[in-house]
Design an enzyme around this catalytic site. Structure first.
Site, PDB file in Angstrom:
ATOM      1  N   LYS A 195      56.921  49.066 -82.230  1.00  0.00           N
ATOM      2  CA  LYS A 195      57.662  48.582 -81.150  1.00  0.00           C
ATOM      3  C   LYS A 195      58.839  47.465 -81.637  1.00  0.00           C
ATOM      4  O   LYS A 195      60.108  47.518 -81.412  1.00  0.00           O
ATOM      5  CB  LYS A 195      57.026  47.944 -79.824  1.00  0.00           C
ATOM      6  CG  LYS A 195      58.005  48.114 -78.765  1.00  0.00           C
ATOM      7  CD  LYS A 195      57.308  47.148 -77.904  1.00  0.00           C
ATOM      8  CE  LYS A 195      58.204  45.817 -77.716  1.00  0.00           C
ATOM      9  NZ  LYS A 195      57.743  44.671 -77.198  1.00  0.00           N
TER      10      LYS A 195
ATOM     11  N   GLN B  77      60.593  43.654 -87.265  1.00  0.00           N
ATOM     12  CA  GLN B  77      59.655  42.311 -87.419  1.00  0.00           C
ATOM     13  C   GLN B  77      58.925  42.909 -88.387  1.00  0.00           C
ATOM     14  O   GLN B  77      58.493  42.306 -89.613  1.00  0.00           O
ATOM     15  CB  GLN B  77      58.973  41.967 -86.160  1.00  0.00           C
ATOM     16  CG  GLN B  77      57.665  41.399 -86.346  1.00  0.00           C
ATOM     17  CD  GLN B  77      57.154  40.813 -85.173  1.00  0.00           C
ATOM     18  OE1 GLN B  77      57.612  40.095 -84.492  1.00  0.00           O
ATOM     19  NE2 GLN B  77      56.091  41.813 -84.638  1.00  0.00           N
TER      20      GLN B  77
ATOM     21  N   HIS C 217      49.020  46.140 -77.470  1.00  0.00           N
ATOM     22  CA  HIS C 217      48.321  45.224 -78.400  1.00  0.00           C
ATOM     23  C   HIS C 217      46.875  45.747 -78.557  1.00  0.00           C
ATOM     24  O   HIS C 217      46.464  45.805 -79.648  1.00  0.00           O
ATOM     25  CB  HIS C 217      48.050  43.757 -77.448  1.00  0.00           C
ATOM     26  CG  HIS C 217      49.233  43.212 -77.136  1.00  0.00           C
ATOM     27  ND1 HIS C 217      49.574  42.837 -76.042  1.00  0.00           N
ATOM     28  CD2 HIS C 217      50.289  42.598 -77.936  1.00  0.00           C
ATOM     29  CE1 HIS C 217      50.735  42.265 -75.974  1.00  0.00           C
ATOM     30  NE2 HIS C 217      51.239  41.949 -76.945  1.00  0.00           N
TER      31      HIS C 217
ATOM     32  N   ARG D  46      56.884  41.503 -71.643  1.00  0.00           N
ATOM     33  CA  ARG D  46      58.035  41.126 -70.556  1.00  0.00           C
ATOM     34  C   ARG D  46      58.127  42.265 -69.564  1.00  0.00           C
ATOM     35  O   ARG D  46      58.982  41.860 -68.585  1.00  0.00           O
ATOM     36  CB  ARG D  46      59.346  41.007 -71.401  1.00  0.00           C
ATOM     37  CG  ARG D  46      59.127  39.933 -72.275  1.00  0.00           C
ATOM     38  CD  ARG D  46      60.880  39.418 -72.679  1.00  0.00           C
ATOM     39  NE  ARG D  46      60.529  38.115 -73.517  1.00  0.00           N
ATOM     40  CZ  ARG D  46      60.492  38.009 -74.797  1.00  0.00           C
ATOM     41  NH1 ARG D  46      60.391  38.893 -75.861  1.00  0.00           N
ATOM     42  NH2 ARG D  46      60.510  36.686 -75.425  1.00  0.00           N
TER      43      ARG D  46
HETATM   44  P1  AMP Z   1      53.527  40.120 -79.190  1.00  0.00           P
HETATM   45  O1  AMP Z   1      52.608  39.878 -78.380  1.00  0.00           O
HETATM   46  O2  AMP Z   1      54.772  40.798 -78.504  1.00  0.00           O
HETATM   47  O3  AMP Z   1      54.092  39.163 -80.485  1.00  0.00           O
HETATM   48  O4  AMP Z   1      53.072  41.449 -79.981  1.00  0.00           O
HETATM   49  C1  AMP Z   1      51.898  41.368 -80.736  1.00  0.00           C
HETATM   50  C2  AMP Z   1      52.230  42.623 -81.556  1.00  0.00           C
HETATM   51  O5  AMP Z   1      51.639  43.962 -80.604  1.00  0.00           O
HETATM   52  C3  AMP Z   1      53.136  43.066 -82.421  1.00  0.00           C
HETATM   53  O6  AMP Z   1      52.805  43.438 -83.583  1.00  0.00           O
HETATM   54  C4  AMP Z   1      53.867  44.068 -81.543  1.00  0.00           C
HETATM   55  O7  AMP Z   1      54.684  44.938 -82.147  1.00  0.00           O
HETATM   56  C5  AMP Z   1      52.817  44.792 -80.971  1.00  0.00           C
HETATM   57  N1  AMP Z   1      53.038  45.534 -79.801  1.00  0.00           N
HETATM   58  C6  AMP Z   1      53.754  45.155 -78.597  1.00  0.00           C
HETATM   59  N2  AMP Z   1      54.038  45.908 -77.655  1.00  0.00           N
HETATM   60  C7  AMP Z   1      53.627  47.182 -78.200  1.00  0.00           C
HETATM   61  C8  AMP Z   1      53.629  48.305 -77.954  1.00  0.00           C
HETATM   62  N3  AMP Z   1      54.247  48.841 -76.957  1.00  0.00           N
HETATM   63  N4  AMP Z   1      53.051  49.281 -78.816  1.00  0.00           N
HETATM   64  C9  AMP Z   1      52.365  49.033 -80.062  1.00  0.00           C
HETATM   65  N5  AMP Z   1      52.437  47.795 -80.518  1.00  0.00           N
HETATM   66  C10 AMP Z   1      53.156  46.864 -79.548  1.00  0.00           C
END
Ligand code: AMP
Length: 269
Positions: A140, A144, A32, A178
């Site tokens: 990742k 989406q 993030h 997760r």
């Molecule tokens: P989330 O909180 O899981 O909804 O993720 C929020 C944003 O962070 C989304 O655009 C994800 O694709 C991005 N994100 C989550 N994990 C990673 C990662 N390991 N590397 C790059 N972006 C990430």
């Protein structure tokens, strides 16, 4: 950093242009934060949002137990120099017209049939109320960002959708909120997912896709992962690879100790 907790308030702010939005569900990690950093380096102001979107969780998924670390998240965002944190009201996801995404009937969409509807419906609301110049996503979640890019283009929404590289743990596992459900030893072990798809990527030009898929699945299964899917598709539209395909997506979702883990690699042909 200003913390905004109401939709009315966020709507009333005149952000310095160009400004970027980073939508998240919180429990922030380096993945993030890489998006927030990119925003800070490339835009005048950055808004991060934290909203655990109920619409994108299936009935038997971890909505109620999803990790929440709000004070730690605020500290991390402040230390980076994020300008605003938007934490919408609880009813933010209520009474919305559900939007039907394209590209959602494959990969993660098969085992999570309402997931991308939920994601797109909330992202559409964010874009309508905040109207950012850019919205930043991680690769990742490849499917989406592809779905959102297609939607924004089709609806002629004036926000650039920027997709940024996957940030990984030390042994290759893609960072994810997760991963908190796993021990350090588990995370190291799960580095096998990335090594497996990397190996597959290296053999793309010499071995048939069916053989590669079947070998990779056998490897992961024998290692102890339950496979949701492992696919090699056209990275532009998630359809079957054809002679016109110029880049392929190798994507997988596996379950390890009840934790669903996703990863992918894009290879130009
Ligand atoms: P989330 O909180 O899981 O909804 O993720 C929020 C944003 O962070 C989304 O655009 C994800 O694709 C991005 N994100 C989550 N994990 C990673 C990662 N390991 N590397 C790059 N972006 C990430």
């Amino acid at each position: 950093m200003e913390v905004i907790k109401s939709t009315e308030e966020i709507k009333s702010i005149n952000f310095d242009s160009p400004f970027a939005l980073v939508p998240t569900m919180g429990n922030l990690h380096k993945g993030h934060l890489s998006l927030v950093k990119y925003g800070i380096e490339n835009y005048s102001e950055v808004i991060t949002s934290i909203f655990i979107n109920p619409l994108q969780f299936g009935k038997n998924e971890d909505f109620s137990s999803y990790p929440k670390t709000i004070s730690q998240d605020i500290q991390l965002l402040e230390s980076l120099g994020c300008n605003y944190l938007f934490i919408p009201e609880k009813n933010f996801a209520e009474n919305l017209n559900i939007i039907e995404p394209k590209f959602s009937d494959v990969l993660c969409g098969l085992s999570r049939p309402t997931h991308f509807q939920g994601v797109l419906t909330i992202i559409d609301k964010f874009l309508r109320i905040i109207k950012p110049n850019a919205c930043l996503f991680g690769l990742k979640d490849y499917q989406q960002q592809l779905i959102i890019k297609e939607f924004v283009k089709r609806k002629k929404i004036k926000t650039d959708i920027i997709s940024l590289p996957i940030v990984r743990e030390k042994f290759g596992l893609a960072m994810s909120s997760r991963n908190n459900y796993l021990s350090d030893e588990d995370k190291k072990f799960c580095g096998k997912i990335y090594s497996c798809i990397k190996k597959l990527a290296a053999s793309l030009k010499t071995t048939s896709l069916e053989v590669l898929k079947s070998e990779a699945k056998d490897f992961l299964q024998n290692a102890g992962f339950e496979i949701d899917y492992l696919e090699i598709v056209d990275a532009n539209n998630l359809s079957s690879v054809s002679k016109n395909t110029d880049k392929v997506l190798i994507a997988t979702a596996v379950i390890y100790k009840k934790v669903r883990l996703i990863d992918n690699i894009v290879v130009s042909l």
